[in-house]
Write a protein that holds these residues in place. Structure first.
Motif, PDB file in Angstrom:
ATOM      1  N   GLU A  44     -21.447  43.451  -7.753  1.00  0.00           N
ATOM      2  CA  GLU A  44     -22.770  43.949  -7.380  1.00  0.00           C
ATOM      3  C   GLU A  44     -23.670  44.070  -8.623  1.00  0.00           C
ATOM      4  O   GLU A  44     -24.870  43.786  -8.559  1.00  0.00           O
ATOM      5  CB  GLU A  44     -22.623  45.316  -6.686  1.00  0.00           C
ATOM      6  N   ARG A  45     -23.094  44.492  -9.735  1.00  0.00           N
ATOM      7  CA  ARG A  45     -23.897  44.605 -10.951  1.00  0.00           C
ATOM      8  C   ARG A  45     -24.399  43.227 -11.409  1.00  0.00           C
ATOM      9  O   ARG A  45     -25.557  43.081 -11.830  1.00  0.00           O
ATOM     10  CB  ARG A  45     -23.064  45.251 -12.061  1.00  0.00           C
ATOM     11  N   MET A  48     -27.283  42.189  -9.242  1.00  0.00           N
ATOM     12  CA  MET A  48     -28.494  42.911  -9.617  1.00  0.00           C
ATOM     13  C   MET A  48     -29.048  42.409 -10.955  1.00  0.00           C
ATOM     14  O   MET A  48     -30.270  42.378 -11.163  1.00  0.00           O
ATOM     15  CB  MET A  48     -28.202  44.413  -9.714  1.00  0.00           C
ATOM     16  N   THR A  55     -35.441  45.283 -15.442  1.00  0.00           N
ATOM     17  CA  THR A  55     -36.217  45.765 -14.293  1.00  0.00           C
ATOM     18  C   THR A  55     -35.854  47.213 -13.976  1.00  0.00           C
ATOM     19  O   THR A  55     -34.781  47.725 -14.337  1.00  0.00           O
ATOM     20  CB  THR A  55     -35.960  44.884 -13.067  1.00  0.00           C
ATOM     21  N   GLU A  56     -36.778  47.851 -13.272  1.00  0.00           N
ATOM     22  CA  GLU A  56     -36.547  49.246 -12.852  1.00  0.00           C
ATOM     23  C   GLU A  56     -35.398  49.334 -11.862  1.00  0.00           C
ATOM     24  O   GLU A  56     -34.623  50.295 -11.870  1.00  0.00           O
ATOM     25  CB  GLU A  56     -37.833  49.801 -12.240  1.00  0.00           C
ATOM     26  N   GLU A  57     -35.293  48.331 -10.974  1.00  0.00           N
ATOM     27  CA  GLU A  57     -34.227  48.339  -9.982  1.00  0.00           C
ATOM     28  C   GLU A  57     -32.861  48.288 -10.654  1.00  0.00           C
ATOM     29  O   GLU A  57     -31.923  48.974 -10.236  1.00  0.00           O
ATOM     30  CB  GLU A  57     -34.381  47.162  -9.018  1.00  0.00           C
ATOM     31  N   TYR A  58     -32.710  47.472 -11.647  1.00  0.00           N
ATOM     32  CA  TYR A  58     -31.425  47.353 -12.336  1.00  0.00           C
ATOM     33  C   TYR A  58     -31.075  48.662 -13.066  1.00  0.00           C
ATOM     34  O   TYR A  58     -29.924  49.096 -13.066  1.00  0.00           O
ATOM     35  CB  TYR A  58     -31.478  46.185 -13.333  1.00  0.00           C
ATOM     36  N   ARG A  59     -32.086  49.281 -13.684  1.00  0.00           N
ATOM     37  CA  ARG A  59     -31.843  50.544 -14.373  1.00  0.00           C
ATOM     38  C   ARG A  59     -31.406  51.630 -13.403  1.00  0.00           C
ATOM     39  O   ARG A  59     -30.477  52.406 -13.685  1.00  0.00           O
ATOM     40  CB  ARG A  59     -33.101  50.969 -15.126  1.00  0.00           C
ATOM     41  N   ILE A  60     -32.064  51.698 -12.245  1.00  0.00           N
ATOM     42  CA  ILE A  60     -31.681  52.700 -11.236  1.00  0.00           C
ATOM     43  C   ILE A  60     -30.273  52.414 -10.714  1.00  0.00           C
ATOM     44  O   ILE A  60     -29.477  53.326 -10.470  1.00  0.00           O
ATOM     45  CB  ILE A  60     -32.705  52.705 -10.092  1.00  0.00           C
ATOM     46  N   PHE A  61     -29.925  51.130 -10.518  1.00  0.00           N
ATOM     47  CA  PHE A  61     -28.602  50.759 -10.035  1.00  0.00           C
ATOM     48  C   PHE A  61     -27.504  51.228 -10.986  1.00  0.00           C
ATOM     49  O   PHE A  61     -26.453  51.722 -10.553  1.00  0.00           O
ATOM     50  CB  PHE A  61     -28.531  49.238  -9.856  1.00  0.00           C
ATOM     51  N   GLN A  64     -26.791  55.025 -10.644  1.00  0.00           N
ATOM     52  CA  GLN A  64     -26.181  55.508  -9.401  1.00  0.00           C
ATOM     53  C   GLN A  64     -24.660  55.419  -9.481  1.00  0.00           C
ATOM     54  O   GLN A  64     -24.119  54.516 -10.126  1.00  0.00           O
ATOM     55  CB  GLN A  64     -26.684  54.689  -8.216  1.00  0.00           C
TER      56      GLN A  64
END
Length: 360
Positions: A44-45, A48, A55-61, A64
């Motif tokens: 999954e990483r 992403m 990206t912001e999405e990758y940082r948030i991922f 989590q």
């Protein structure tokens, strides 16, 4: 039922128990499932990261936690599906509209995996019979063919997610054995927590009953001891009364015996007086206790009153008898001595006559 493999719940490893109960053996461990979960997290990483690592999405991922496992031992459906793929097994959502439209009879399936609020368990056919292999139960639960559809429908109403397991399950001893025979279950297994609570409640009831019995026995022993003590006290009281009565009667008999022996004034007065004093004291002590002692005292007092009047008369009679005996003795002795005196006088007179003759 002993041939059926059934892992019971340990911690939050219900996914492990679900898979091993499905496959009927210890095929997976927490380490195996953790490794699968880490592989899924890495995949999954990587997906992403294809969109850019800045990206912001990758940082948030990255911030989590893992969605495939947690510290408690929970594993996701992706981990279970990946683990089953090793055995060429697939899962299909039984609740999905696509499967419901097929109108497939659940009885012809081989196994189901059920999940509700992160708890996993297996329902599988072994031989020709269905069994609920929930790890929270104390043992396998037999499910009839007619009840299977109702059982699954009830799970759906309660919010369970149900997955159909498709493919060839590995061979197992229980499956081969139950193809030749059927199981009859007289008592359904209970939940592990309920069994523990029942044992605890039963143990408490037993302890309470033992404690109540111990209290009852203690009360009974105490009452028995009290009764025995009361009986002993009564026996001692009666014994003392009896001994005092016997002592008083013995003193009375001794006083009468002494008075009848006719001892001297000094001896009789001292012994009789001490007996009188002892009898009077015993009479006063037992006067209020028993009527027998009072009656003895009255008879004793009357006896000594008669004795005081009779003793002077006996003394006078004894003196008179003594003087009479002395007089009689004197008279008898005088009578015996008179002939002897006459003989002596005659001899003296003859002697005198002879002396006179010679002189003439």
């Amino acid at each position: 039922m002993e041939a059926i493999f059934h892992e019971k719940q340990e911690g939050s490893l219900c996914a492990q128990h679900c898979l091993n109960n499905l496959l009927q053996g210890e095929y997976f461990s927490p380490i195996d499932l953790s490794t699968i979960a880490q592989q899924l997290d890495e995949e999954e990483r990587e997906r992403m990261a294809e969109g850019g690592t800045t990206t912001e999405e990758y940082r948030i991922f990255l911030q989590q936690p893992s969605g495939n496992m947690d510290d408690s031992g929970f594993f996701s459906i992706q981990v279970i599906s990946t683990a089953l793929s090793v055995w060429c097994l697939e899962i299909t959502l039984f609740n999905s509209p696509e499967y419901q439209r097929l109108r497939i009879d659940p009885v012809i399936e081989r196994a189901f995996i059920c999940n509700y609020k992160e708890h996993w368990f297996t329902v599988r056919k072994l031989g020709n019979q269905w069994f609920n292999l929930n790890s929270l139960l104390t043992g396998p639960e037999l499910i009839s063919d007619t009840y299977l559809a109702l059982f699954l429908a009830q799970l759906q109403q309660e919010g369970y997610s149900i997955f159909v397991v498709r493919g060839e399950l590995p061979e197992c001893e229980a499956d081969e054995l139950l193809k030749r025979m059927k199981v009859v279950q007289r008592e359904r297994p209970k939940l592990i927590g309920e069994e523990t609570n029942q044992r605890t409640e039963f143990g408490q009831r037993v302890q309470n009953n033992d404690w109540e019995q111990a209290i009852d026995m203690s009360k009974s022993i105490t009452n028995t001891l009290d009764d025995d003590e009361e009986s002993l006290q009564r026996a001692l009281t009666l014994s003392r009364q009896h001994m005092e009565t016997e002592d008083e009667e013995a003193d009375l008999r001794r006083a009468i015996h002494l008075s009848m022996q006719g001892f001297g004034p000094g001896t009789e007065d001292s012994e009789v007086t001490s007996s009188q004093n002892h009898l009077a004291q015993s009479s006063r002590t037992n006067q209020t206790e028993t009527p027998t002692a009072e009656e003895i005292r009255r008879r004793r007092q009357a006896y000594f009153e008669r004795k005081q009047h009779v003793q002077p008369e006996i003394s006078d009679q004894a003196e008179k008898q003594s003087s009479t005996i002395l007089k009689t003795s004197s008279a008898s002795m005088t009578e015996r001595e008179l002939p002897q005196a006459d003989v002596l006088k005659s001899l003296e007179a003859g002697a005198n006559d002879n002396s006179k003759g010679k002189g003439s």
